[in-house]
Scaffold this motif. Sequence first.
Motif, PDB file in Angstrom:
ATOM      1  N   CYS A  43      13.431   6.582  -0.715  1.00 48.29           N
ATOM      2  CA  CYS A  43      12.316   5.727  -1.115  1.00 48.29           C
ATOM      3  C   CYS A  43      11.351   6.584  -1.930  1.00 48.29           C
ATOM      4  O   CYS A  43      10.547   7.332  -1.361  1.00 48.29           O
ATOM      5  N   ASN A  81      10.465   0.635  -4.610  1.00 54.43           N
ATOM      6  CA  ASN A  81      11.153   0.746  -3.317  1.00 54.43           C
ATOM      7  C   ASN A  81      10.232   0.353  -2.170  1.00 54.43           C
ATOM      8  O   ASN A  81      10.666  -0.316  -1.215  1.00 54.43           O
ATOM      9  N   ALA A  82       8.984   0.765  -2.216  1.00 52.22           N
ATOM     10  CA  ALA A  82       8.032   0.428  -1.160  1.00 52.22           C
ATOM     11  C   ALA A  82       7.571  -1.019  -1.262  1.00 52.22           C
ATOM     12  O   ALA A  82       7.431  -1.719  -0.257  1.00 52.22           O
ATOM     13  N   ALA A 117      10.451  -3.172  -0.017  1.00 52.12           N
ATOM     14  CA  ALA A 117      11.177  -2.455   1.034  1.00 52.12           C
ATOM     15  C   ALA A 117      12.045  -3.395   1.865  1.00 52.12           C
ATOM     16  O   ALA A 117      13.185  -3.061   2.204  1.00 52.12           O
ATOM     17  N   PHE A 137      15.191   4.416   5.308  1.00 54.42           N
ATOM     18  CA  PHE A 137      14.563   5.098   4.177  1.00 54.42           C
ATOM     19  C   PHE A 137      14.318   6.566   4.516  1.00 54.42           C
ATOM     20  O   PHE A 137      13.972   6.904   5.654  1.00 54.42           O
ATOM     21  N   ILE A 141      11.710   9.042   2.663  1.00 52.62           N
ATOM     22  CA  ILE A 141      10.680   8.974   1.620  1.00 52.62           C
ATOM     23  C   ILE A 141      10.639  10.284   0.830  1.00 52.62           C
ATOM     24  O   ILE A 141      10.523  11.369   1.405  1.00 52.62           O
ATOM     25  N   ALA A 143       6.274   1.085   3.318  1.00 50.56           N
ATOM     26  CA  ALA A 143       7.664   1.478   3.559  1.00 50.56           C
ATOM     27  C   ALA A 143       7.913   1.704   5.047  1.00 50.56           C
ATOM     28  O   ALA A 143       8.918   1.229   5.600  1.00 50.56           O
ATOM     29  N   CYS A 202      10.409  -0.615   7.628  1.00 46.12           N
ATOM     30  CA  CYS A 202      11.487  -0.025   8.420  1.00 46.12           C
ATOM     31  C   CYS A 202      11.293  -0.313   9.903  1.00 46.12           C
ATOM     32  O   CYS A 202      12.262  -0.624  10.627  1.00 46.12           O
TER      33      CYS A 202
END
Length: 782
Positions: free
Chosen positions: A667, A672-673, A676, A686, A688, A725, A729
């Motif tokens: 990520c 991506n965030a 997510a 992920f 990061i 993010a 998750c």
Amino acid sequence: MTDPAYVISLAQVRLADRPQVGDKNAWLGEMMEALSGGGVSVPDGFVVTVHSFREFLASNDLNEDLFEVLETVDVSDPDALARVSVEFRDRIAKAPFSHSFVQQVCQAVEALETRSPECSFSVRASLYGSPVSQLESKLNVHGGEGVIDAIKSLYVALFSERSISYRAYQGNSHREVSLAVTVQAMVRSDLSISGVMSTLDCQTGFDQVVLLNATYGLGEAVTKGMVNPDELCLYKTALEQGKSPVLRRKLGSKTQRLIYASDGSGVEAQPVDDEDARLFSLTDGEAEALGKLALCIEKYFGTPVDVEWAKDGLTEKLYILQANPARVETRAQSYERYQLKGGSSVLAQGRSIGQRIGSGVVRIVARTEDISSLRDGEVLVADHTDPDWEPAIKRASAIVTNRGGRTCHAAIIAREFGIPAVVGCGDATELLSTGQLVTVSCAEGDTGYVYDGQLPYEVERRNIGSMPDLPFQLMLNVGNPDRAFDFQRLPHAGVGLARLEFIINRMVGVHPNALLQYSSMPPSIRAQIDRQMAGYASPVEFFVQKLAEGIAMLAAAFAPHKVVVRLSDFKSNEYAHLIGGDQFEPLEENPMLGFRGSARFTSRSFAESFALECRAIKWVREEIGLTNVEIMVPFVRTLAEAQQVNDVLADNGLVRGEQGLRVIMMCELPANALMADEFLHYFDGFSIGSNDLTQLTLGLDRDSGLVAQQFDERNPAVKKLLQMAIGSCKKAGKYVGICGQGPSDHLDFAVWLMEQGIDSISLNPDSLVETWLHLSHVSNNA
């Protein structure tokens, strides 16, 4: 055994007989009896007992006056040491053996010749209380008279300057020395191969591997440091499970081999053909067979072992010539780290021994008689070290040799004296000059460097015996497989980031497309590739196997903890720097935002190269059995790319979920965030990457001196993306960690991440302990 005897059959000796036969003979006899059923073969032979040695001294009135002088001589005074040594060696050389002793030895030789027609003999020392002898072996000895002479030479050598000095250095009494002798039929490894192996890594004490050195001809070439041997590292678990055990291969130069001397007695060196030198001296199958023998010996004796082995060129049979407890520097409760604080030009490089740093003025020593010129704190530079130099070697601040591997004399002595050594440089005596000031660094991995000048360095020592609990996991960022066994001694929960591009750059050095299209490459590039891939069957196998070796070293070192391997994330300008890379890479104005990450993996132009990466990972997981390896996919720009890269991985045999395979997404883009929840449909979590995420969020290049001061992972905008993010998750019940540089640089950032409920932080090794202790303090006082 009951009454003292001059000669005993090796097959009759057991461990309980150590006081009369010495440690080496006791181990050999025990293996002959207990391990022959496990495939351990020991050459036939007999023992000349400790009683023989003591009676020889007593019958020639060599006891009291000899030992009184030896106990009082000042071994730090070279002249006094030399006078005493010469006097007593001369007296021992002139003293006769008794008739009954000679008769028994000759009868034992004749019996051995009857059982092994046309054999010659090795004559070696076996000391009680010291499994590793300081005395030189006599090889290719013929007949009873030759054996008698060889025994006398070992008695004489017991009072050489180096032997006297070594005992004094170890604090051992000369009076209590118990010397026995091993006489065995020679294994015809002069026609084949031989070497040494250890059931742990002698540098770090890591005990899940077998380290195996091999060369052509007799094994004395390895132990004396006459050659740079081949080295293979085998994984014990794979050996035990019947899987492919080879974690790493290193091709030695093997410029010469020891063979039987042309005059019929003794040995001599013979050059090795260039074609043979460019091949590994043993096959993977032979390495596996030897590794299993080593494990059998280790299991029986209940301790890690060092083993000398040989393959008979006439019968193709493997023999164990010697085994004894492994010697290793143990630092289980502490971690010592040497780190250079400056840089300069590299003057020479070779295999690093000792993980330390030393500096001083160079002293090149070409002959034994010149070793007395070495002064305290100087850097000893030689073609290879000689055992007779040991009284002087401990004065050196570092050792550098042209020849030798990790088990040569110089390496063993360096570890014992705590001196950094760089061995097998090839041409150090030509590149360096007496009087030149240098720094010798063995603290940068498997390769040791000799730098110009005296560079500053620091030593960090940490007690890591017990670390406080944390509410989440701390992992390590490890890019250099050569440091894996060292770094695994740190407290950890595995490797959160292993960069594949680091392994490609360090261990391969060639663009994968150049290897795939080897035959169409220009001659100059093919010549460079040939040098890189020496010892491997083909360019493609070279890439796959070297990549697999790098991954496997990390995975084995940290097993059973997970090791997250990030697929190669070279940018086009970085790939272009590899051999042949400029033939395939585009010129991009901004490579950071160009042809990288999943865009490359899903591209037709890179499909074959990416397939090689997948083959390497698949080999490590399935053939070696290291299923703790997980995959991280870098720089995924879109959901379409996320789907495509999973499809490509599956097409190459890496199916998410099969055999527990997890695929993690890096990520590192704001997209991506922001999306997510959607990206997590395609991945198991992920990791990061705060470096690129910060640059792309703030729109700055951290390598630009004009704006780099604004680079900060703790910027509120970056933190907001991180919260998104991590929250996604957590909501999805999937893994989330961070492997970027930020937590290694900023303790307050690590604390903030802990407070957000992140599952793991992956840190650089040099910041792990400090960060761990700080986070524990904050957690306990929250």
